[in-house]
Design a protein around this motif. Structure first.
Motif, PDB file in Angstrom:
ATOM      1  N   VAL A 176       0.831  -1.206   0.000  1.00  0.00           N
ATOM      2  CA  VAL A 176       0.000   0.000   0.000  1.00  0.00           C
ATOM      3  C   VAL A 176       0.864   1.255   0.000  1.00  0.00           C
ATOM      4  O   VAL A 176       1.953   1.288   0.595  1.00  0.00           O
ATOM      5  N   LEU A 178      -0.056   5.081   1.031  1.00  0.00           N
ATOM      6  CA  LEU A 178      -1.108   5.918   1.604  1.00  0.00           C
ATOM      7  C   LEU A 178      -0.725   7.382   1.494  1.00  0.00           C
ATOM      8  O   LEU A 178       0.301   7.816   2.003  1.00  0.00           O
ATOM      9  N   ARG A 180      -1.778  10.586   2.923  1.00  0.00           N
ATOM     10  CA  ARG A 180      -2.601  10.995   4.060  1.00  0.00           C
ATOM     11  C   ARG A 180      -3.256  12.352   3.839  1.00  0.00           C
ATOM     12  O   ARG A 180      -2.632  13.287   3.317  1.00  0.00           O
ATOM     13  N   ALA A 197      -2.498  10.257  -6.378  1.00  0.00           N
ATOM     14  CA  ALA A 197      -2.652   8.798  -6.436  1.00  0.00           C
ATOM     15  C   ALA A 197      -2.768   8.328  -7.881  1.00  0.00           C
ATOM     16  O   ALA A 197      -2.189   7.293  -8.260  1.00  0.00           O
ATOM     17  N   ALA A 214       6.685   3.780  -2.563  1.00  0.00           N
ATOM     18  CA  ALA A 214       6.107   3.746  -1.215  1.00  0.00           C
ATOM     19  C   ALA A 214       7.012   4.459  -0.225  1.00  0.00           C
ATOM     20  O   ALA A 214       6.545   5.229   0.627  1.00  0.00           O
ATOM     21  N   SER A 218       4.508   7.317   0.680  1.00  0.00           N
ATOM     22  CA  SER A 218       3.507   6.760   1.601  1.00  0.00           C
ATOM     23  C   SER A 218       3.657   7.309   3.016  1.00  0.00           C
ATOM     24  O   SER A 218       4.763   7.423   3.549  1.00  0.00           O
ATOM     25  N   ASP A 220       1.971   5.676   5.392  1.00  0.00           N
ATOM     26  CA  ASP A 220       1.639   4.510   6.208  1.00  0.00           C
ATOM     27  C   ASP A 220       2.894   3.999   6.914  1.00  0.00           C
ATOM     28  O   ASP A 220       4.020   4.223   6.455  1.00  0.00           O
ATOM     29  N   GLY A 227       6.029  -0.527   1.561  1.00  0.00           N
ATOM     30  CA  GLY A 227       4.574  -0.611   1.507  1.00  0.00           C
ATOM     31  C   GLY A 227       4.028  -1.996   1.770  1.00  0.00           C
ATOM     32  O   GLY A 227       2.808  -2.204   1.720  1.00  0.00           O
ATOM     33  N   ILE A 241     -10.645  -1.090   1.325  1.00  0.00           N
ATOM     34  CA  ILE A 241      -9.477  -1.783   0.765  1.00  0.00           C
ATOM     35  C   ILE A 241      -9.792  -3.259   0.577  1.00  0.00           C
ATOM     36  O   ILE A 241      -9.452  -3.860  -0.450  1.00  0.00           O
ATOM     37  N   ALA A 264      -5.513   5.721  -0.900  1.00  0.00           N
ATOM     38  CA  ALA A 264      -4.555   4.620  -0.932  1.00  0.00           C
ATOM     39  C   ALA A 264      -4.426   4.045  -2.334  1.00  0.00           C
ATOM     40  O   ALA A 264      -5.406   3.926  -3.076  1.00  0.00           O
ATOM     41  N   VAL A 266      -3.194   0.507  -3.863  1.00  0.00           N
ATOM     42  CA  VAL A 266      -3.040  -0.839  -3.306  1.00  0.00           C
ATOM     43  C   VAL A 266      -2.718  -1.829  -4.417  1.00  0.00           C
ATOM     44  O   VAL A 266      -3.314  -1.789  -5.508  1.00  0.00           O
TER      45      VAL A 266
END
Length: 332
Positions: A176, A178, A180, A197, A214, A218, A220, A227, A241, A264, A266
């Motif tokens: 993933v 992310l 934010r 994205a 990632a 990302s 996350d 990721g 998700i 996100a 994915v």
């Protein structure tokens, strides 16, 4: 014989006694019953109207946000409390028959907490009986539910009969990225995240390295692992998700997904089907579950037996729905 607590009448709130007003014909006077009067007898032991009122008050306070049952639920509530009082008396008496005694230290500690809140002597005397009964019942339940170690053959039979208890849920392996978006940010921030994205997704489809992107983009916690979320049980992911991942094949990317934390990107890395674990790996757990089930069944059987053999009389007229807790008698 259960002691009748005459002094408890003064400790009862008018709102609780209002529950005990008996429905009367139009124009007839309605009078609250004497708290010292008999509400029920259980094998000859008296449960007073006052004790019933105390139980109503406790249960209403613990069960309902506004301290009263929902509209139309008063009769069911009254019956539930009455049944619980009868069962409490039966179980407490059975505990004493088996030589159990209330935990004096726990009872006194409970009374001390109540006294600190300003309870008077009458209220404390009433509460003592409830706490002693609860202590006896807790001990009885522990004794009854303490079962010997199940026979290995029974454990295996339990395992075979309950495969769902020993089946590891399906898993998804995901990566993933992310982007934010803070909760307080407006639509402009969400739109910008979606556009970013889409740009990342296009780069990935052109062959860019997912792990590298990632680490750069990302927010996350998995960013430093490229990721990689590893294998995650279904049901533990954000619903959006998980729903998208179900439609993917390994290696496939989903369209940008809006989640609570942002947007996100994915990729499904792999999936594992639900799998029944080998008996040898779960035998100890199966034995524990079976023992617990047997203990619960033993307790249920005890309750049913005590009730079936009991001589119970109940003033059913006190269970008539007569309005909500706290209702003024003149307004009903």
């Amino acid at each position: 014989m259960m002691r009748v607590r005459n002094g408890y009448a003064n400790a009862l709130g008018a709102a609780t006694l209002a529950l005990l007003l008996v429905a009367a014909p139009a124009g007839a006077a309605r009078e609250a019953p004497d708290p010292a009067a008999t509400f029920a007898t259980v094998n000859g032991t008296v449960i007073t109207v006052g004790e019933y009122a105390q139980a109503l008050r406790h249960e209403a306070r613990d069960s309902f946000y506004h301290g009263q049952p929902p509209e139309g639920g008063l009769a069911r509530f009254q019956r539930r409390v009455a049944d619980a009082l009868v069962e409490r008396e039966l179980l407490a008496t059975e505990a004493r028959r088996r030589g159990l005694s209330p935990d004096a230290e726990a009872v006194e500690a409970g009374l001390a907490r109540l006294a600190e809140r300003g309870a008077d002597e009458a209220a404390l005397a009433a509460e003592r009986g409830r706490l002693e009964a609860r202590s006896l019942i807790d001990q009885l339940e522990a004794v009854v539910q303490a079962q010997p170690e199940p026979d290995p053959a029974a454990v295996r039979a339990f395992y075979d009969a309950n495969p769902a208890l020993f089946t590891e849920p399906a898993k998804l392996k995901l990566a993933v990225i992310l982007l934010r978006v803070n909760p307080g940010e407006g639509s402009t921030a969400w739109q910008a995240a979606h556009e970013e994205a889409e740009s990342i997704l296009a780069r990935l489809r052109d062959g860019a390295d997912f792990a590298e992107l990632a680490e750069i983009h990302s927010a996350d916690g998995s960013a430093m692992d490229g990721g990689d979320l590893g294998y995650v049980h279904e049901g533990m992911l954000a619903p959006e998700i998980e729903a998208a991942a179900r439609e993917l094949t390994p290696g496939e990317l989903a369209e940008p997904i809006t989640v609570l934390e942002g947007v996100a990107v994915v990729r499904l890395e792999g999936r594992q089907a639900a799998q029944l674990r080998d008996f040898a790996d779960v035998a100890e757990r199966a034995a524990g579950l079976l023992a617990r089930e047997q203990g619960e069944q033993a307790l249920t059987t005890l309750r049913e037996t005590l009730l079936a053999e009991a001589e119970v009389t109940l003033r059913d007229e006190l269970l008539e729905p007569a309005g909500g807790i706290g209702a003024d008698p003149d307004e009903r």
